[in-house]
Design a protein around this motif. Sequence first.
Motif, PDB file in Angstrom:
ATOM      1  N   ARG A 134      43.585  30.622  26.733  1.00 18.23           N
ATOM      2  CA  ARG A 134      43.499  31.034  25.216  1.00 18.23           C
ATOM      3  C   ARG A 134      44.849  32.346  25.298  1.00 18.23           C
ATOM      4  N   LEU A 135      44.865  32.746  26.455  1.00 15.90           N
ATOM      5  CA  LEU A 135      45.753  34.164  26.686  1.00 15.90           C
ATOM      6  C   LEU A 135      47.236  33.445  26.287  1.00 15.90           C
ATOM      7  N   ARG A 136      47.996  34.032  25.352  1.00 18.23           N
ATOM      8  CA  ARG A 136      49.368  33.549  24.837  1.00 18.23           C
ATOM      9  C   ARG A 136      50.253  34.236  25.890  1.00 18.23           C
ATOM     10  N   ASP A 137      51.502  33.445  26.122  1.00 16.62           N
ATOM     11  CA  ASP A 137      52.323  33.845  27.061  1.00 16.62           C
ATOM     12  C   ASP A 137      52.871  35.321  26.632  1.00 16.62           C
ATOM     13  N   GLY A 138      53.095  36.196  27.577  1.00 13.88           N
ATOM     14  CA  GLY A 138      53.555  37.520  27.476  1.00 13.88           C
ATOM     15  C   GLY A 138      52.360  38.285  27.187  1.00 13.88           C
ATOM     16  N   GLY A 139      51.079  37.971  27.470  1.00 18.15           N
ATOM     17  CA  GLY A 139      50.078  38.576  27.348  1.00 18.15           C
ATOM     18  C   GLY A 139      49.726  39.681  28.331  1.00 18.15           C
ATOM     19  N   ARG A 140      48.644  40.417  28.151  1.00 13.80           N
ATOM     20  CA  ARG A 140      47.979  41.594  29.269  1.00 13.80           C
ATOM     21  C   ARG A 140      46.932  41.377  29.856  1.00 13.80           C
ATOM     22  N   ILE A 141      46.656  41.443  30.950  1.00 10.85           N
ATOM     23  CA  ILE A 141      45.238  41.620  31.544  1.00 10.85           C
ATOM     24  C   ILE A 141      45.152  42.733  32.164  1.00 10.85           C
ATOM     25  N   ILE A 142      44.058  43.328  32.041  1.00  9.47           N
ATOM     26  CA  ILE A 142      43.915  44.813  32.476  1.00  9.47           C
ATOM     27  C   ILE A 142      42.569  45.002  32.967  1.00  9.47           C
ATOM     28  N   ASN A 143      42.148  45.403  34.251  1.00  7.08           N
ATOM     29  CA  ASN A 143      40.896  45.398  34.842  1.00  7.08           C
ATOM     30  C   ASN A 143      40.681  47.008  35.148  1.00  7.08           C
ATOM     31  N   THR A 144      39.351  47.212  34.794  1.00  3.53           N
ATOM     32  CA  THR A 144      38.813  48.597  35.183  1.00  3.53           C
ATOM     33  C   THR A 144      38.464  48.712  36.622  1.00  3.53           C
ATOM     34  N   SER A 145      39.112  49.400  37.498  1.00  4.39           N
ATOM     35  CA  SER A 145      38.904  49.630  38.756  1.00  4.39           C
ATOM     36  C   SER A 145      37.917  50.839  39.121  1.00  4.39           C
ATOM     37  N   GLY A 155      54.924  35.420  31.805  1.00  4.89           N
ATOM     38  CA  GLY A 155      55.246  36.851  31.289  1.00  4.89           C
ATOM     39  C   GLY A 155      54.139  37.430  31.218  1.00  4.89           C
ATOM     40  N   ILE A 156      53.018  37.025  31.955  1.00  3.76           N
ATOM     41  CA  ILE A 156      51.713  37.974  31.739  1.00  3.76           C
ATOM     42  C   ILE A 156      51.595  39.033  32.788  1.00  3.76           C
ATOM     43  N   THR A 157      51.315  40.187  32.085  1.00  6.38           N
ATOM     44  CA  THR A 157      51.176  41.111  33.283  1.00  6.38           C
ATOM     45  C   THR A 157      49.726  41.455  33.468  1.00  6.38           C
ATOM     46  N   VAL A 158      49.291  41.987  35.010  1.00  3.46           N
ATOM     47  CA  VAL A 158      47.942  42.004  35.203  1.00  3.46           C
ATOM     48  C   VAL A 158      48.173  43.444  36.124  1.00  3.46           C
ATOM     49  N   ASN A 159      47.268  44.207  35.379  1.00  5.87           N
ATOM     50  CA  ASN A 159      46.873  45.673  36.203  1.00  5.87           C
ATOM     51  C   ASN A 159      45.582  46.148  36.194  1.00  5.87           C
ATOM     52  N   ALA A 160      45.416  46.890  37.029  1.00 10.05           N
ATOM     53  CA  ALA A 160      43.971  47.882  37.228  1.00 10.05           C
ATOM     54  C   ALA A 160      44.116  49.278  36.815  1.00 10.05           C
ATOM     55  N   VAL A 161      43.339  49.791  36.102  1.00  5.42           N
ATOM     56  CA  VAL A 161      43.232  51.264  35.997  1.00  5.42           C
ATOM     57  C   VAL A 161      42.013  51.755  36.702  1.00  5.42           C
ATOM     58  N   ALA A 162      42.147  52.831  37.304  1.00  3.91           N
ATOM     59  CA  ALA A 162      41.078  53.193  38.109  1.00  3.91           C
ATOM     60  C   ALA A 162      40.709  54.686  37.920  1.00  3.91           C
ATOM     61  N   PRO A 163      39.830  54.883  36.971  1.00  6.82           N
ATOM     62  CA  PRO A 163      39.332  56.057  36.772  1.00  6.82           C
ATOM     63  C   PRO A 163      38.372  56.870  37.785  1.00  6.82           C
TER      64      PRO A 163
END
Length: 257
Positions: free
Chosen positions: A134-145, A182-190
Amino acid sequence: MGALSGKTALVTGGSRGIGRAISERLGKDGARIGVHYGRDEAAAKETVAAIEAAGGQAFTVRAELGVPGDAEALWTAFDAQADGLDILVNNAGINKAVDGTLKRIATVTEEDYDQLFAVNTKAPFFVTQLGLSRLRDGGRIINTSTGLTHGAAKPELIAYAMTKGALDVFTRTLAKDLGPRGITVNAVAPGATDTDMNAAWLRGEGSQAARAATGAISPLGRVADATDIGDIMAFLASNDSRWVTGQWIDATGGALL
């Protein structure tokens, strides 16, 4: 037009705390937000109403995570209201044992361990797996770490931190796998953040000392607000972050320095 106008986002655990701040900020930037929740329908509807009151668009997505068939149920609910996805935020998570307490290794049960990993690690893995079509090319995945995977160890959060350590590996590996699309994947760590989850010790009676001590850990001298995390997520969801992928973003306010 906002930076995310024309985009569709799904925020798991998007109805409360950090998830609500993420949902509202992405909505403010123009994305249409799928506000996922497990049980608290009222909170989800409040978040949708807040996004709409600010001129945005949103809808609720109900699916309990950590149970068999959770990813399939989530995407069935999403597909009924949206056609395709641009931003996936794997934010939903728990940090306590089945009985609602924090436990050191000596008292963590198999049930505690299995539930923490089912919600925090297995669910985002399979939610993402089924979401890729379902995720289009150039999309974003962000995980909460969490800052705990790189910072000072807390014995009472050993199993929780382990679930997020696995999520950090997931982030790095998936970034390499999805780069060609073109999909970026990153984690944000509060770090410690002023949310309902932490209300008992940050807002309750006699909490002044705990709040002051927690705030003093950061060079900025305060406890994080959920909007501090939501704003970082908004950057990673935007085109401005197009050259950032596979990263673990320290969102502890410098608490690890």
